[in-house]
Each structure stands twice: as C-alpha cells, then as structure tokens.
Write a protein that holds these residues in place. Sequence first.
Motif, PDB file in Angstrom:
ATOM      1  N   LEU A  32       0.836  -1.214   0.000  1.00 57.50           N
ATOM      2  CA  LEU A  32       0.000   0.000   0.000  1.00 57.50           C
ATOM      3  C   LEU A  32       0.865   1.256   0.000  1.00 57.50           C
ATOM      4  CD1 LEU A  32      -2.986  -0.726   2.428  1.00 57.50           C
ATOM      5  CD2 LEU A  32      -3.035  -0.432  -0.035  1.00 57.50           C
ATOM      6  N   ALA A  33       1.947   1.225   0.784  1.00 57.41           N
ATOM      7  CA  ALA A  33       2.840   2.381   0.844  1.00 57.41           C
ATOM      8  C   ALA A  33       3.487   2.630  -0.522  1.00 57.41           C
ATOM      9  CB  ALA A  33       3.902   2.163   1.912  1.00 57.41           C
ATOM     10  N   LEU A  34       3.877   1.543  -1.206  1.00 54.65           N
ATOM     11  CA  LEU A  34       4.454   1.694  -2.544  1.00 54.65           C
ATOM     12  C   LEU A  34       3.438   2.279  -3.528  1.00 54.65           C
ATOM     13  CD1 LEU A  34       6.645  -1.509  -3.017  1.00 54.65           C
ATOM     14  CD2 LEU A  34       7.403   0.861  -2.887  1.00 54.65           C
ATOM     15  N   LEU A  35       2.210   1.776  -3.439  1.00 53.91           N
ATOM     16  CA  LEU A  35       1.173   2.309  -4.327  1.00 53.91           C
ATOM     17  C   LEU A  35       0.914   3.778  -4.050  1.00 53.91           C
ATOM     18  CD1 LEU A  35      -1.417  -0.606  -4.496  1.00 53.91           C
ATOM     19  CD2 LEU A  35       0.094   0.207  -6.302  1.00 53.91           C
ATOM     20  N   ALA A  36       0.837   4.121  -2.757  1.00 56.61           N
ATOM     21  CA  ALA A  36       0.588   5.527  -2.406  1.00 56.61           C
ATOM     22  C   ALA A  36       1.761   6.398  -2.846  1.00 56.61           C
ATOM     23  CB  ALA A  36       0.354   5.644  -0.906  1.00 56.61           C
ATOM     24  N   ALA A  40       1.798   9.406  -5.463  1.00 59.34           N
ATOM     25  CA  ALA A  40       2.310  10.726  -5.131  1.00 59.34           C
ATOM     26  C   ALA A  40       3.348  11.173  -6.151  1.00 59.34           C
ATOM     27  CB  ALA A  40       2.915  10.723  -3.724  1.00 59.34           C
ATOM     28  N   ILE A  41       4.197  10.240  -6.576  1.00 59.53           N
ATOM     29  CA  ILE A  41       5.215  10.578  -7.582  1.00 59.53           C
ATOM     30  C   ILE A  41       4.538  10.936  -8.906  1.00 59.53           C
ATOM     31  CG2 ILE A  41       7.071   9.613  -8.989  1.00 59.53           C
ATOM     32  CD1 ILE A  41       7.984   8.096  -6.492  1.00 59.53           C
ATOM     33  N   ALA A  42       3.515  10.149  -9.267  1.00 62.68           N
ATOM     34  CA  ALA A  42       2.793  10.449 -10.508  1.00 62.68           C
ATOM     35  C   ALA A  42       2.136  11.819 -10.416  1.00 62.68           C
ATOM     36  CB  ALA A  42       1.755   9.370 -10.790  1.00 62.68           C
ATOM     37  N   GLY A  43       1.574  12.130  -9.241  1.00 59.54           N
ATOM     38  CA  GLY A  43       0.962  13.446  -9.045  1.00 59.54           C
ATOM     39  C   GLY A  43       1.996  14.555  -9.141  1.00 59.54           C
ATOM     40  N   ALA A  44       3.182  14.303  -8.553  1.00 61.13           N
ATOM     41  CA  ALA A  44       4.239  15.302  -8.602  1.00 61.13           C
ATOM     42  C   ALA A  44       4.710  15.515 -10.033  1.00 61.13           C
ATOM     43  CB  ALA A  44       5.402  14.874  -7.715  1.00 61.13           C
ATOM     44  N   VAL A  45       4.842  14.436 -10.783  1.00 60.91           N
ATOM     45  CA  VAL A  45       5.240  14.551 -12.192  1.00 60.91           C
ATOM     46  C   VAL A  45       4.186  15.314 -12.978  1.00 60.91           C
ATOM     47  CG1 VAL A  45       5.629  13.227 -14.309  1.00 60.91           C
ATOM     48  CG2 VAL A  45       6.727  12.521 -12.182  1.00 60.91           C
ATOM     49  N   HIS A  46       2.931  15.034 -12.693  1.00 59.65           N
ATOM     50  CA  HIS A  46       1.851  15.741 -13.373  1.00 59.65           C
ATOM     51  C   HIS A  46       1.900  17.238 -13.047  1.00 59.65           C
ATOM     52  CE1 HIS A  46      -2.026  16.629 -15.085  1.00 59.65           C
ATOM     53  NE2 HIS A  46      -2.407  17.161 -13.921  1.00 59.65           N
ATOM     54  N   LEU A  47       2.116  17.582 -11.769  1.00 63.36           N
ATOM     55  CA  LEU A  47       2.207  18.987 -11.381  1.00 63.36           C
ATOM     56  C   LEU A  47       3.413  19.660 -12.036  1.00 63.36           C
ATOM     57  CD1 LEU A  47       1.256  18.916  -7.604  1.00 63.36           C
ATOM     58  CD2 LEU A  47      -0.076  19.819  -9.503  1.00 63.36           C
ATOM     59  N   TYR A  48       4.543  18.952 -12.098  1.00 63.38           N
ATOM     60  CA  TYR A  48       5.734  19.503 -12.736  1.00 63.38           C
ATOM     61  C   TYR A  48       5.455  19.792 -14.208  1.00 63.38           C
ATOM     62  CZ  TYR A  48      10.354  19.786 -14.810  1.00 63.38           C
ATOM     63  OH  TYR A  48      11.440  20.190 -15.518  1.00 63.38           O
ATOM     64  N   ASN A  49       4.838  18.828 -14.894  1.00 62.31           N
ATOM     65  CA  ASN A  49       4.536  19.017 -16.322  1.00 62.31           C
ATOM     66  C   ASN A  49       3.544  20.153 -16.525  1.00 62.31           C
ATOM     67  OD1 ASN A  49       6.260  17.002 -17.139  1.00 62.31           O
ATOM     68  ND2 ASN A  49       4.693  15.408 -17.140  1.00 62.31           N
TER      69      ASN A  49
END
Length: 133
Positions: A32-36, A40-49
């Motif tokens: 679960l921690a890995l998925l979360a 979060a990383i995907a969200g951060a990448v999306h925000l960066y883009n």
Amino acid sequence: MSWIVAIVLRLAGVAGVSLSPFAAGALFAGGLALLAGGGAIAGAVHLYNAGYRSADDKCEAAQTAAQNAQLQARLEEKDRQLVFANALQQRDATRAAAAEEQLKSNQGAIDATPANPNKCFTRDMSRRVRGVR
C-alpha cells in the motif's frame, strides 16, 4: 483487515512461501505504501509538467504579444504612408486639372488670333499673344 492477511497468506502459500500473519500484514502495508508513493510521484510529475506547460505558454504568449505589437506598428506606418500617397495623388490630380484648363485657355487664345497675311502683329494681337501663358 484479517481477510486481507488471509488472502496474502494463501497467495504466498500458492507461490510456495510460508509467511507469518505479521509478515503478511507488513507485506500488504508495504505494498500500500508503494502504491501511495507511486501515486504521489505520478501526481508530482503531473504537477511539474503542468507548471512547465504553463511557463511555456506564458513565454509563447509574451512572444506573440511582442510580434503583434510589431505588426501593429508596421500597419500604422503603412496607413500613414497610404494617407501621404493619397494626398500626393489628389494634389497631382488638382495640378493636372489646372494645367488642362490653362492649356484650353491658351488654345482658345491661339484660335482667336486671326490669320495675318502680313505675318506682322498689330498692337491688339501682340497683347493677346502676351496674355498666353
């Protein structure tokens, strides 16, 4: 939560691994921690883009605004040149009309001069010729 631990234990048993209930729970919590974290990383990448696109769009908008200002200045200059050219054309047309009237007047004075067999002008004829411009 106990049913999740039971599912993890059964899947580990099918794979040939024996786990304790604590290890199965820890494995599930780690997953679960890995998925979360991945989310979060995907969200951060999306925000960066999104930020990068926003900055890129602002830069492009500024360039477009500068180009529009240059084109507007060129258009205003062409409008001024057109007004000047039209004024010259009207002035030349007025001059041409005045010259045409003068030519007609001169031709009328020439035509009004009677033929002289002596080829000598009288005073009246000299005055009329002097009036031709």
